[in-house]
Design a protein around this motif. Sequence first.
Motif, PDB file in Angstrom:
ATOM      1  N   GLY A 317     -40.835   5.547 -12.007  1.00 37.84           N
ATOM      2  CA  GLY A 317     -40.183   4.672 -12.983  1.00 37.84           C
ATOM      3  C   GLY A 317     -39.158   3.758 -12.321  1.00 37.84           C
ATOM      4  O   GLY A 317     -39.045   2.577 -12.661  1.00 37.84           O
ATOM      5  N   VAL A 318     -38.423   4.321 -11.341  1.00 43.01           N
ATOM      6  CA  VAL A 318     -37.444   3.504 -10.597  1.00 43.01           C
ATOM      7  C   VAL A 318     -38.171   2.405  -9.818  1.00 43.01           C
ATOM      8  O   VAL A 318     -37.794   1.229  -9.868  1.00 43.01           O
ATOM      9  N   TRP A 319     -39.257   2.785  -9.108  1.00 46.46           N
ATOM     10  CA  TRP A 319     -39.978   1.799  -8.276  1.00 46.46           C
ATOM     11  C   TRP A 319     -40.728   0.756  -9.123  1.00 46.46           C
ATOM     12  O   TRP A 319     -40.764  -0.416  -8.770  1.00 46.46           O
ATOM     13  N   ASN A 320     -41.319   1.199 -10.214  1.00 42.53           N
ATOM     14  CA  ASN A 320     -42.202   0.302 -10.971  1.00 42.53           C
ATOM     15  C   ASN A 320     -41.475  -0.544 -12.005  1.00 42.53           C
ATOM     16  O   ASN A 320     -41.977  -1.607 -12.399  1.00 42.53           O
ATOM     17  N   ILE A 321     -40.309  -0.079 -12.466  1.00 43.15           N
ATOM     18  CA  ILE A 321     -39.623  -0.810 -13.548  1.00 43.15           C
ATOM     19  C   ILE A 321     -38.290  -1.399 -13.083  1.00 43.15           C
ATOM     20  O   ILE A 321     -38.044  -2.592 -13.238  1.00 43.15           O
ATOM     21  N   LEU A 322     -37.433  -0.561 -12.483  1.00 42.62           N
ATOM     22  CA  LEU A 322     -36.097  -1.053 -12.111  1.00 42.62           C
ATOM     23  C   LEU A 322     -36.130  -1.933 -10.873  1.00 42.62           C
ATOM     24  O   LEU A 322     -35.503  -3.001 -10.838  1.00 42.62           O
ATOM     25  N   LEU A 323     -36.853  -1.485  -9.836  1.00 32.83           N
ATOM     26  CA  LEU A 323     -36.831  -2.217  -8.564  1.00 32.83           C
ATOM     27  C   LEU A 323     -37.311  -3.671  -8.702  1.00 32.83           C
ATOM     28  O   LEU A 323     -36.629  -4.588  -8.222  1.00 32.83           O
ATOM     29  N   PRO A 324     -38.456  -3.942  -9.359  1.00 38.78           N
ATOM     30  CA  PRO A 324     -38.897  -5.344  -9.463  1.00 38.78           C
ATOM     31  C   PRO A 324     -37.908  -6.217 -10.232  1.00 38.78           C
ATOM     32  O   PRO A 324     -37.804  -7.419  -9.968  1.00 38.78           O
ATOM     33  N   ALA A 325     -37.149  -5.598 -11.156  1.00 40.87           N
ATOM     34  CA  ALA A 325     -36.193  -6.373 -11.957  1.00 40.87           C
ATOM     35  C   ALA A 325     -35.002  -6.839 -11.143  1.00 40.87           C
ATOM     36  O   ALA A 325     -34.251  -7.717 -11.557  1.00 40.87           O
ATOM     37  N   MET A 326     -34.829  -6.259  -9.932  1.00 39.24           N
ATOM     38  CA  MET A 326     -33.689  -6.646  -9.092  1.00 39.24           C
ATOM     39  C   MET A 326     -34.082  -7.663  -8.026  1.00 39.24           C
ATOM     40  O   MET A 326     -33.286  -7.993  -7.164  1.00 39.24           O
ATOM     41  N   SER A 327     -35.324  -8.133  -8.090  1.00 39.13           N
ATOM     42  CA  SER A 327     -35.795  -8.970  -6.985  1.00 39.13           C
ATOM     43  C   SER A 327     -35.442 -10.440  -7.153  1.00 39.13           C
ATOM     44  O   SER A 327     -35.438 -11.197  -6.201  1.00 39.13           O
ATOM     45  N   THR A 328     -35.142 -10.839  -8.362  1.00 43.14           N
ATOM     46  CA  THR A 328     -34.883 -12.267  -8.558  1.00 43.14           C
ATOM     47  C   THR A 328     -33.799 -12.491  -9.602  1.00 43.14           C
ATOM     48  O   THR A 328     -33.684 -11.715 -10.549  1.00 43.14           O
ATOM     49  N   LYS A 329     -33.038 -13.526  -9.441  1.00 43.50           N
ATOM     50  CA  LYS A 329     -31.971 -13.829 -10.403  1.00 43.50           C
ATOM     51  C   LYS A 329     -32.447 -14.760 -11.514  1.00 43.50           C
ATOM     52  O   LYS A 329     -31.903 -14.778 -12.601  1.00 43.50           O
ATOM     53  N   SER A 330     -33.487 -15.533 -11.229  1.00 41.45           N
ATOM     54  CA  SER A 330     -33.860 -16.609 -12.148  1.00 41.45           C
ATOM     55  C   SER A 330     -34.279 -16.104 -13.530  1.00 41.45           C
ATOM     56  O   SER A 330     -34.116 -16.782 -14.524  1.00 41.45           O
ATOM     57  N   SER A 331     -34.794 -14.841 -13.591  1.00 42.91           N
ATOM     58  CA  SER A 331     -35.314 -14.354 -14.863  1.00 42.91           C
ATOM     59  C   SER A 331     -34.253 -13.652 -15.714  1.00 42.91           C
ATOM     60  O   SER A 331     -34.540 -13.145 -16.782  1.00 42.91           O
ATOM     61  N   VAL A 332     -33.005 -13.626 -15.227  1.00 43.79           N
ATOM     62  CA  VAL A 332     -31.982 -12.855 -15.933  1.00 43.79           C
ATOM     63  C   VAL A 332     -31.399 -13.647 -17.092  1.00 43.79           C
ATOM     64  O   VAL A 332     -30.930 -14.769 -16.931  1.00 43.79           O
ATOM     65  N   ALA A 333     -31.455 -13.030 -18.277  1.00 39.70           N
ATOM     66  CA  ALA A 333     -30.928 -13.683 -19.480  1.00 39.70           C
ATOM     67  C   ALA A 333     -29.406 -13.709 -19.419  1.00 39.70           C
ATOM     68  O   ALA A 333     -28.795 -12.942 -18.679  1.00 39.70           O
ATOM     69  N   PRO A 334     -28.776 -14.573 -20.211  1.00 41.49           N
ATOM     70  CA  PRO A 334     -27.312 -14.588 -20.237  1.00 41.49           C
ATOM     71  C   PRO A 334     -26.762 -13.289 -20.833  1.00 41.49           C
ATOM     72  O   PRO A 334     -27.449 -12.606 -21.586  1.00 41.49           O
ATOM     73  N   THR A 335     -25.514 -12.955 -20.474  1.00 41.43           N
ATOM     74  CA  THR A 335     -24.894 -11.766 -21.076  1.00 41.43           C
ATOM     75  C   THR A 335     -24.656 -12.038 -22.560  1.00 41.43           C
ATOM     76  O   THR A 335     -24.589 -13.187 -22.995  1.00 41.43           O
ATOM     77  N   GLY A 336     -24.514 -10.964 -23.315  1.00 42.11           N
ATOM     78  CA  GLY A 336     -24.304 -11.128 -24.753  1.00 42.11           C
ATOM     79  C   GLY A 336     -25.600 -11.379 -25.504  1.00 42.11           C
ATOM     80  O   GLY A 336     -25.596 -11.760 -26.674  1.00 42.11           O
TER      81      GLY A 336
END
Length: 488
Positions: A317-336
């Motif tokens: 779960g860490v490798w397949n879900i969390l790790l790929p989410a840390m690879s790029t900044k462009s897809s990160v939604a704004p806070t709030g």
Amino acid sequence: MENMQITSQLPRSLPEEQGIPSAAISSFLKAMEEQQLGLHSFMLLRHGAVVAEGWWSPYKPELQHSLFSLSKSFTSTAIGLAVAEGLLSLEDKVVAFFPNDAPADISPNLAQMNISHLLMMGTGHTEDTMPPMMSSEDGNWVQAFLRLPVDKTPGTHFLYNTGASYMLSAILQKVSGLTLLEYLEPRLFVPLGIQHPTWGSCPRGINLGGFGLSITTEDIAAFGQLYLQQGVWNNRQLLTPEWISAATSKQISNDDGSPGAASSDWSQGYGYQFWQCQHGGFRGDGAFGQFCIVMPEQDAVVAITSGSSDMQRIMNGVWNILLPAMSTKSSVAPTGSAANAELALLLDRLSFQPGRQKEASVLEEFLTGKVFRIEDNPQQLEAVSVSFNTTEAILILQGMYGKQLIKLGRGEWIESSAQILDSSKNLIFSSFTWTAEGKLKMTLLFVETPFCLTMEVSVKDTSIVLNQQFNLSMSPEDLEAEFVGYLA
């Protein structure tokens, strides 16, 4: 030690501020729940800040949790500190520390075994040394270890060997005059803000080394962050970068060539009481899902406690879900964002639900105040009684640790303290309900451990049948037991 700055809290941040979408963390938590992997707590750090943390109620942030073999990484850390202080070197021979416990005839392999071989699980043994050590009648585990055959050349053969970790603890105590716990207190625990850690000991007062440490989830996270920061904490170099590098690098191969080894996190290589992970990470881990996962490339740490029988699926779960989410900044939604709010709600609602019931059973009046004597059994349970009132039940067990009283909430968790698992008192959250079949079902969560005990009572005229089941056990024969009791 000079001027200690004590920090008990890591900084907090929103996931998006550290380049992780909240939605990915929500997905991870949902996957853990859907697969019923039994997590008790979860903490994710990125760039040094906690971006998500949750405890499955009634597990709580302030409760310490038994680490099992994750303790080994702390033992290794003590050796790293002792090397830096000049108390020992990795080339020092193991037998040299214990001339009075060494066998009269020292084999060439035993003579060659040094501290680095203990650290890398390359002692040359072909079977775990712990069972014969623990069964030694005089309680001299060091002597028992040194008298076991060393079949292979040290450094050439990986065997996961908890006795090797115990020997590191024994050596540290020999050279420092302090137990492992006492030695680490000013050098590691105080600087990291780890308060009141406990560590089990052998009959001769040496900390177990390979298991037995209990600390909180945040303490685990801080330990991982220290290694991620190359041993620096609050601008102080606690551990040398050379030690960090050696301890967390592959020192010995543990790939047995079996099918699927490439995707197993137990065949990526072993360091100094740290496992190599897939994707360039490393970790300390303990039985039933206690994790300190460090991901240098992502600048992230994952701390998890659990009562799980499938540790690889948690890591997947860490490798397949969390790790790929840390690879790029462009897809990160704004806070709030809505995703932020959903994650906060999800973390807040994590829980183990007690069994719900519609109404009390007529059997409550029959059982209240009655004592049932139990037939002879290997668990040495002698007598059982259960009494009820409008809000709770009182379970009394008479056994090898004397009379133990446990309160159970009616469809809710109630806190008790009793000796059931072993000779020390356990903090227990318990509840009861009546099943559709008219059986009394009692659930006991040992919240500082991975263990949960379910007891189901069937009433037959003037006797009872008590079925008990643990969620997990080191030995399968301890998972289930049936007891028959007769009205005293």
